[in-house]
Design a protein around this motif. Structure first.
Motif, short mmCIF file in Angstrom:
data_model
loop_
_atom_site.label_atom_id
_atom_site.label_comp_id
_atom_site.label_asym_id
_atom_site.label_seq_id
_atom_site.Cartn_x
_atom_site.Cartn_y
_atom_site.Cartn_z
N SER A 73 0.80 -1.12 -0.09
CA SER A 73 0.24 -0.31 0.15
C SER A 73 1.19 1.08 -0.09
CB SER A 73 -0.56 0.26 1.63
OG SER A 73 -1.50 1.71 1.30
N PRO A 74 0.78 2.30 -0.92
CA PRO A 74 1.48 3.59 -0.73
C PRO A 74 1.61 4.07 0.48
CG PRO A 74 -0.56 3.62 -2.50
CD PRO A 74 -1.00 2.04 -2.15
N LYS A 75 -0.19 4.10 1.62
CA LYS A 75 0.01 4.80 2.09
C LYS A 75 1.13 4.97 3.22
CE LYS A 75 -4.46 5.21 2.27
NZ LYS A 75 -5.04 3.81 2.28
N ALA A 76 1.39 3.18 3.01
CA ALA A 76 2.65 2.71 4.37
C ALA A 76 4.03 3.28 3.76
CB ALA A 76 3.46 1.28 4.07
N GLY A 90 4.61 -5.15 -2.34
CA GLY A 90 4.89 -4.55 -1.53
C GLY A 90 6.27 -4.03 -1.63
N VAL A 91 7.23 -4.29 -2.71
CA VAL A 91 8.10 -3.65 -3.23
C VAL A 91 8.24 -2.48 -3.80
CG1 VAL A 91 10.08 -3.80 -4.95
CG2 VAL A 91 10.21 -5.78 -3.04
N VAL A 92 6.62 -2.69 -4.61
CA VAL A 92 6.12 -1.57 -5.85
C VAL A 92 5.95 -0.52 -5.33
CG1 VAL A 92 4.83 -1.61 -7.45
CG2 VAL A 92 5.89 -3.58 -8.20
N ALA A 93 5.03 -0.95 -3.81
CA ALA A 93 4.14 -0.16 -3.56
C ALA A 93 5.27 0.87 -2.84
CB ALA A 93 3.62 -0.56 -2.15
N ALA A 94 6.66 0.26 -2.61
CA ALA A 94 7.83 1.09 -1.68
C ALA A 94 8.49 2.38 -2.36
CB ALA A 94 8.56 0.27 -0.85
N MET A 95 8.48 1.82 -3.95
CA MET A 95 9.40 2.22 -4.26
C MET A 95 9.34 3.35 -5.64
SD MET A 95 12.77 0.52 -3.53
CE MET A 95 14.05 0.94 -4.55
N CYS A 96 8.32 2.73 -6.34
CA CYS A 96 7.86 2.75 -7.36
C CYS A 96 7.09 4.61 -7.59
CB CYS A 96 7.11 2.05 -8.09
SG CYS A 96 7.80 0.43 -8.07
N ASP A 97 6.78 4.62 -8.84
CA ASP A 97 6.57 6.14 -9.08
C ASP A 97 5.04 5.62 -10.05
OD1 ASP A 97 7.69 8.60 -7.45
OD2 ASP A 97 9.27 7.79 -9.69
N PRO A 133 -9.45 -7.37 -13.45
CA PRO A 133 -9.63 -8.10 -12.71
C PRO A 133 -8.27 -8.45 -12.09
CG PRO A 133 -11.74 -8.83 -14.95
CD PRO A 133 -10.58 -7.37 -15.39
N TYR A 134 -7.09 -8.94 -13.54
CA TYR A 134 -6.34 -10.07 -12.94
C TYR A 134 -5.78 -8.73 -11.55
CZ TYR A 134 -1.98 -11.37 -12.46
OH TYR A 134 -0.70 -11.90 -12.58
N THR A 135 -5.89 -7.84 -11.69
CA THR A 135 -4.97 -7.02 -10.89
C THR A 135 -5.42 -6.62 -9.64
OG1 THR A 135 -4.32 -5.39 -12.40
CG2 THR A 135 -3.74 -4.77 -10.35
N ILE A 136 -6.89 -7.17 -9.94
CA ILE A 136 -7.62 -6.84 -8.52
C ILE A 136 -7.33 -8.77 -7.43
CG2 ILE A 136 -9.98 -7.33 -7.41
CD1 ILE A 136 -10.68 -5.55 -9.83
N GLY A 137 -7.48 -9.47 -8.22
CA GLY A 137 -7.38 -10.84 -7.92
C GLY A 137 -5.70 -11.01 -7.21
N LEU A 138 -5.08 -9.97 -8.18
CA LEU A 138 -3.39 -10.52 -7.02
C LEU A 138 -3.44 -9.87 -5.49
CD1 LEU A 138 -0.92 -9.40 -10.08
CD2 LEU A 138 -0.78 -11.59 -8.49
N PHE A 139 -4.23 -8.71 -5.56
CA PHE A 139 -4.13 -8.68 -4.50
C PHE A 139 -5.38 -8.90 -3.36
CE2 PHE A 139 -3.21 -3.99 -6.44
CZ PHE A 139 -2.61 -3.50 -5.48
N ASN A 140 -6.21 -9.79 -3.57
CA ASN A 140 -6.42 -10.78 -3.00
C ASN A 140 -5.89 -11.78 -2.37
OD1 ASN A 140 -8.83 -9.15 -2.76
ND2 ASN A 140 -10.03 -10.10 -4.57
#
Ligand code: ADP
Ligand code: ADP
Ligand code: SF4
Ligand code: MG
Ligand code: MG
Lengths: 324, 326
Positions: free
Chosen positions: A257-260, B217-224, B250-257
């Motif tokens: 999550s980008p919020k983190a 998680g890596v993407v959320a931390a590092m990417c624009d 639907p695939y992206t949503i599936g990955l998160f789930n």
């Protein structure tokens, strides 16, 4: 405590190496109640697999006691242990290491059934194989396929079917989903949970993945260099981590999550050191952001800080370190 | 003002193996701006490494071939560059980090010599002393004490080797860094160290980055921005906020789930049923349709176009003019 199925006391496993004695598992005690899952987490080399292997006597411990359903399995002669082994099974990270690549899926699942004489006829054997294939969600069509023709998720299902086929009560799952993509990982985690409910299984679940261990475990033991440094109920560990290592580990998790992103991360210095002839005192001291000179001499014993929340940090135990 | 550094259009990459054509990349388009970090996420076999190798022109000879499309880097067509031009692009402009650091390290050469070699290739007329000082500085920058420069790769742990590779990659001061699963093999606390260092270097040197990973998680931390890849195609693209806060495909949503959550207790995960399609026998229509819970008739026959709204792109028939019954 109710219905303890496995009770491990002061387990040690040392490996002689050219550079000295390697303390892979150093005085570990733990117990698990029937039907529960104990998660073992920690970084590579901290001794998770060695604990799993010694508990099943795939390797002999250096010392310690292992009580399974009340009897010390280390006192059972190896020749007689075979019939006990049926009750205690192992699921490997890499199914290739446990599955004979020259056997088809059905031959692979049949093997433990034959070895343990669990089928009285060819027909019964065939039916049992199909039964376990169904149980783990392997299509009957795949009965004559070879492991290399299957994807990682299906190969892992063969390993699970083999472990289940001897009707164990206890299973050590050693990183069973670590090599799998998340969409497949979810399938296998659900399967392991369903089987646990259906068959009243008890698991030790070894992993380095903290979100997986949180999802699957009732209780978690955090390991560092051969020792348990913290142990408690799963929710308690994530809400109120006490040991500085656990805190750093949890802080290093990258939440999707980008919020983190703005969360302040605690970055540890250095890397895990060698478990060869470890110095006395806290083994984490060299990397710990809260270490004092005394930590290198502290007797780091697991202590109950209330409600069964155990930690070995001498400073936490002495009340010197408090977290808000 | 954002300036385009890398622009890929309708890229098709195939591997020709005994009797079959593996369509690893199928009509992939993406844009990376200067100074930006773009995350490419997808599961095993999605074609992520093939994409990276195509940009670097390092596809396995004879087997791998680019069957169509264009790759333009800093205004120049990479697919038209000669082998010599490409060698200099790889050295000076684009550097790559692989998941296994030993792919890029020479096991019989000291790490100091390996960093020095890269520096010598990229700087005319610097003397030995200057180079040696720069080696020390680069190693220190990635957290390796300069005293250890006489040691060989096997004397370092996995995390340290990966940092040596990063030091080598930075020795040529690249405009673009392609990192293919750079921390996948590392423990979490070491991953945290390496990522922090990459972030720090990126801001200091203003390097653009293509960060390939399967870890959201890596993407959320590092990417624009984020490109989600499935069966050789970008099926969703947007800013980190768009993809994480309001995923569309639907695939992206599936990955998160499918990921166990760290907040709160999920009793049951929702897996994506089925498997990644075999790229030698891609399904007709939308490649995701056999696994998709929202699959409609049109999905089975027609490949969905990219539907764009405010920079958030999605390739799915549920959106845009194709929307059925809407
Ligand atoms: N058969 C062996 N001989 C020597 N050392 C071993 C052996 N098996 C494991 N070790 C060492 O014991 C330590 C713990 O290993 P392991 O239990 O595999 O850790 P983990 O599963 O947590 O990654 C490591 O330092 C490892 O190198
Ligand atoms: N050298 C090769 N020969 C044949 N097929 C290949 C080769 N390299 C990759 N592939 C196939 O191309 C597809 C994409 O692979 P890859 O780019 O490595 O995906 P990713 O990096 O996303 O896991 C996969 O199906 C893979 O099996
Ligand atoms: S195009 Fe159809 S099959 Fe493909 S993802 Fe969208 S709804 Fe699902
Ligand atoms: Mg292990
Ligand atoms: Mg790859």
């Amino acid at each position: 405590m109710d219905d303890i199925i496995l009770d491990v006391r002061n387990l040690k496993k040392y490996f002689p190496t050219p550079h000295g004695m390697l303390h892979a598992v150093d005085d570990v005690s733990l117990s698990i109640c029937k039907g529960q899952t104990l998660g073992l987490v920690g970084e590579s080399g901290c001794g998770k697999s060695t604990i799993g292997r010694t508990i099943l006597r795939l390797i002999e411990p250096t010392s310690g006691e292992i009580y399974f359903e009340g009897s010390n399995i280390l006192e059972v002669p190896k020749s007689q242990f075979k019939s006990m082994r049926r009750n205690m099974q192992f699921i490997f990270q890499d199914p290739y290491s446990s599955i004979n690549p020259r056997l088809t899926v059905s031959q692979s699942i049949a093997e433990p059934l034959i070895v343990n004489k669990l089928a009285s006829s060819k027909r019964e054997l065939h039916e049992l194989v199909l039964h376990y294939m169904e149980m783990v969600g392997l299509d009957h069509r795949l009965a004559s396929a070879y492991p290399h023709e299957l994807d990682g998720g299906r190969r892992q299902r063969i390993g699970i079917a083999r472990a289940l086929s001897v009707r164990p009560r206890f299973i050590v799952c050693d990183e069973p989903v670590s090599a799998l993509d998340v969409s497949i990982q979810a399938q296998i985690l659900n399967l392991l949970q369903d089987l646990q409910e259906q068959l009243d299984l008890t698991y030790i679940f070894v992993t380095h993945n903290l979100s997986v261990v949180k999802h699957i475990s009732n209780e978690i033991a955090v390991m560092y260099l051969g020792q348990i440094v913290e142990k408690c109920r799963t929710e308690e560990l994530f809400e109120r981590p006490l040991h500085p290592y656990t805190r750093a580990l949890l802080s290093a998790i990258l939440v999707p999550s980008p919020k983190a992103r703005n969360k302040k991360r605690e970055i540890l210095k250095g890397e895990i050191t060698s478990p060869i002839n470890p110095a006395p005192g806290c083994r984490f001291a060299k990397r710990c952001n809260y270490a004092t000179a005394a930590c290198a001499e502290a007797g780091c014993e697991l202590r109950d800080m209330g409600g069964g929340h155990m930690t070995s940090c001498a400073r936490v135990n002495a009340g010197e370190l408090k977290w808000d | 003002m954002s300036e385009r550094l890398l622009e890929i259009r309708d890229l098709e990459v195939q591997y020709l193996t005994m009797g079959s054509t593996v369509r690893a990349v199928n009509g992939l388009s993406l844009v990376l701006n200067k100074g930006e970090t773009l995350g490419v996420v997808g599961e095993t076999g999605a074609g992520k490494t093939t994409l990276a190798l195509s940009i670097m022109q390092l596809l396995p000879k004879k087997i791998g071939r680019i069957a169509g499309g264009s790759i333009v880097f800093a205004g120049q067509s990479i697919l038209d560059a000669s082998a010599r031009e490409m060698r200099s692009v790889r050295g000076d402009e684009i550097a790559m980090i692989f998941q296994d650091p030993m792919t890029s390290l020479n096991p019989v050469m000291t790490i100091g010599d390996q960093v020095a070699e890269m520096l010598e290739l990229h700087s005319e007329g610097r003397d030995k002393k200057e180079i040696s000082d720069k080696v020390d500085a680069l190693l220190e920058m990635v957290g390796i004490p300069a005293e250890r420069k006489e040691e060989y790769p096997h004397q370092f742990s996995g995390g340290m080797r990966q940092r040596v590779v990063i030091a080598i990659a930075l020795a040529c001061n690249p405009t673009l860094l392609i990192a293919d699963e750079p921390t996948t093999a590392l423990d979490v606390t070491i991953q945290a160290q390496v990522l922090e260092m990459m972030e720090d270097l990126k801001t200091r040197l203003n390097t653009s980055m293509l960060l390939i990973t399967h870890d959201l998680g890596v993407v959320a931390a590092m990417c624009d921005s984020v490109a989600v890849m499935y069966a050789g195609r970008i099926i969703e693209y947007g800013s980190v906020d768009q993809i994480f806060e309001s995923p569309l495909h639907p695939y992206t949503i599936g990955l998160f789930n499918a990921i166990p959550s760290l907040e709160g207790k999920t009793h049951r995960l929702i897996p994506i049923e089925g498997l990644m399609p075999n790229p030698a026998e891609l399904p007709q229509g939308c490649s995701f349709h056999p696994r998709c819970t929202k699959c409609m008739e049109v999905c089975r026959h027609q490949s969905p176009p990219d539907f764009d709204e405010g920079g958030h792109t999605v390739a799915c028939h549920l959106f845009g003019a194709d929307k059925e019954g809407a």
